[in-house]
Structures are given as C-alpha cells and as structure tokens.
Motif scaffolding. Structure first.
Motif, PDB file in Angstrom:
ATOM      1  N   LEU A  53       6.603 -12.438 -14.454  1.00 38.27           N
ATOM      2  CA  LEU A  53       7.484 -12.133 -13.334  1.00 38.27           C
ATOM      3  C   LEU A  53       6.953 -10.999 -12.480  1.00 38.27           C
ATOM      4  N   ALA A  54       6.253 -10.056 -13.073  1.00 37.47           N
ATOM      5  CA  ALA A  54       5.735  -8.909 -12.331  1.00 37.47           C
ATOM      6  C   ALA A  54       4.227  -8.813 -12.506  1.00 37.47           C
ATOM      7  N   MET A  55       3.561  -8.503 -11.419  1.00 40.14           N
ATOM      8  CA  MET A  55       2.110  -8.300 -11.474  1.00 40.14           C
ATOM      9  C   MET A  55       1.823  -6.863 -11.893  1.00 40.14           C
ATOM     10  N   MET A  96      -6.961   2.625  -3.739  1.00 36.67           N
ATOM     11  CA  MET A  96      -5.571   2.421  -3.333  1.00 36.67           C
ATOM     12  C   MET A  96      -5.461   1.341  -2.255  1.00 36.67           C
ATOM     13  N   ASP A  97      -6.465   1.201  -1.408  1.00 36.84           N
ATOM     14  CA  ASP A  97      -6.478   0.091  -0.440  1.00 36.84           C
ATOM     15  C   ASP A  97      -6.459  -1.241  -1.171  1.00 36.84           C
ATOM     16  N   MET A  98      -7.248  -1.350  -2.234  1.00 37.91           N
ATOM     17  CA  MET A  98      -7.253  -2.587  -3.022  1.00 37.91           C
ATOM     18  C   MET A  98      -5.905  -2.782  -3.717  1.00 37.91           C
ATOM     19  N   ALA A  99      -5.307  -1.707  -4.203  1.00 40.09           N
ATOM     20  CA  ALA A  99      -3.980  -1.813  -4.831  1.00 40.09           C
ATOM     21  C   ALA A  99      -2.957  -2.327  -3.817  1.00 40.09           C
ATOM     22  N   ARG A 100      -3.052  -1.870  -2.562  1.00 38.03           N
ATOM     23  CA  ARG A 100      -2.149  -2.377  -1.511  1.00 38.03           C
ATOM     24  C   ARG A 100      -2.385  -3.864  -1.256  1.00 38.03           C
ATOM     25  N   THR A 101      -3.637  -4.285  -1.279  1.00 39.57           N
ATOM     26  CA  THR A 101      -3.956  -5.709  -1.105  1.00 39.57           C
ATOM     27  C   THR A 101      -3.342  -6.535  -2.232  1.00 39.57           C
ATOM     28  N   LEU A 102      -3.449  -6.035  -3.464  1.00 41.58           N
ATOM     29  CA  LEU A 102      -2.864  -6.753  -4.608  1.00 41.58           C
ATOM     30  C   LEU A 102      -1.343  -6.774  -4.529  1.00 41.58           C
ATOM     31  N   ALA A 146       3.551 -11.968  -1.556  1.00 47.01           N
ATOM     32  CA  ALA A 146       3.396 -13.317  -1.019  1.00 47.01           C
ATOM     33  C   ALA A 146       3.749 -14.382  -2.057  1.00 47.01           C
ATOM     34  N   GLN A 147       3.546 -14.066  -3.331  1.00 47.29           N
ATOM     35  CA  GLN A 147       3.874 -14.990  -4.418  1.00 47.29           C
ATOM     36  C   GLN A 147       5.323 -14.864  -4.867  1.00 47.29           C
ATOM     37  N   GLY A 148       6.061 -13.953  -4.234  1.00 46.68           N
ATOM     38  CA  GLY A 148       7.458 -13.743  -4.609  1.00 46.68           C
ATOM     39  C   GLY A 148       7.611 -13.007  -5.925  1.00 46.68           C
ATOM     40  N   ARG A 149       6.608 -12.217  -6.293  1.00 45.76           N
ATOM     41  CA  ARG A 149       6.630 -11.494  -7.562  1.00 45.76           C
ATOM     42  C   ARG A 149       6.826 -10.003  -7.323  1.00 45.76           C
ATOM     43  N   ASP A 150       7.440  -9.347  -8.280  1.00 41.52           N
ATOM     44  CA  ASP A 150       7.491  -7.895  -8.292  1.00 41.52           C
ATOM     45  C   ASP A 150       6.142  -7.401  -8.800  1.00 41.52           C
ATOM     46  N   CYS A 151       5.925  -6.106  -8.686  1.00 42.63           N
ATOM     47  CA  CYS A 151       4.727  -5.556  -9.291  1.00 42.63           C
ATOM     48  C   CYS A 151       4.994  -4.125  -9.725  1.00 42.63           C
ATOM     49  N   TYR A 152       4.156  -3.650 -10.605  1.00 43.45           N
ATOM     50  CA  TYR A 152       4.204  -2.248 -11.009  1.00 43.45           C
ATOM     51  C   TYR A 152       2.779  -1.766 -11.157  1.00 43.45           C
ATOM     52  N   MET A 153       2.607  -0.467 -11.020  1.00 42.91           N
ATOM     53  CA  MET A 153       1.268   0.090 -11.029  1.00 42.91           C
ATOM     54  C   MET A 153       1.181   1.215 -12.044  1.00 42.91           C
TER      55      MET A 153
END
Length: 88
Positions: free
Chosen positions: A13-15, A45-51, A57-64
């Motif tokens: 559910l979350a990336m 951090m630019d790559m983290a923003r891209t991810l 876009a996939q409708g998923r949450d994410c956490y870092m």
C-alpha cells in the motif's frame, strides 16, 4: 474474492523510499532496491521527489527513511513532488 482484488492484495500500500549516507555518497532506494547514488544530498532528494511523484501517480502512499552521515535513522514524510512533475 475476485482475481483483481487478489492481485491488488500483493501490491504494497505504501512505497518505501530510503535516502542513506553510505560509503561517502547518498544512496536512494525504492522498496530496498537501489535506484541511484549521488555525491550531493540535494540530488538524492530530487530523486526522492521523483519517486514520491511515482507513488502518487500509482495512487499509493509513501514514507521515507533517512540515514544521516552520523548513522542516525529518522522517518520523514515523503517530499512533495516537484511542480513540474515527472519527466515523460
């Protein structure tokens, strides 16, 4: 249970995005797979923003998770995707 619902249950559910200082560089991982390494934190951090934009876009949450140069781990909200959005 429908086939589609069963397939969806296997997708997380979350990336998970990791930005970690390792061997004198910033490494970025998505779901524990390395996607890049950078000399500068800003580029990582630019790559983290891209991810994060990809997750959105996939409708998923994410956490870092971030591992600082001193070795401490901290959880952070995902960075907001850039206003330009992902290239493509």
């Amino acid at each position: 249970m429908s086939v589609r619902r069963a397939m969806d249950s296997h997708r997380p559910l979350a990336m998970q995005i990791i930005v970690a200082w390792r061997d004198n560089k910033w490494v970025v991982l998505r779901e524990a797979a390395e996607v890049g390494s950078y000399a500068y934190r800003a580029h990582a951090m630019d790559m983290a923003r891209t991810l994060a934009a990809e997750a959105q876009a996939q409708g998923r949450d994410c956490y870092m998770l971030v591992r600082e140069q001193d070795g401490c781990w901290e959880e952070h909200p995902c960075p907001k995707p850039s206003r330009d959005g992902p290239a493509g």
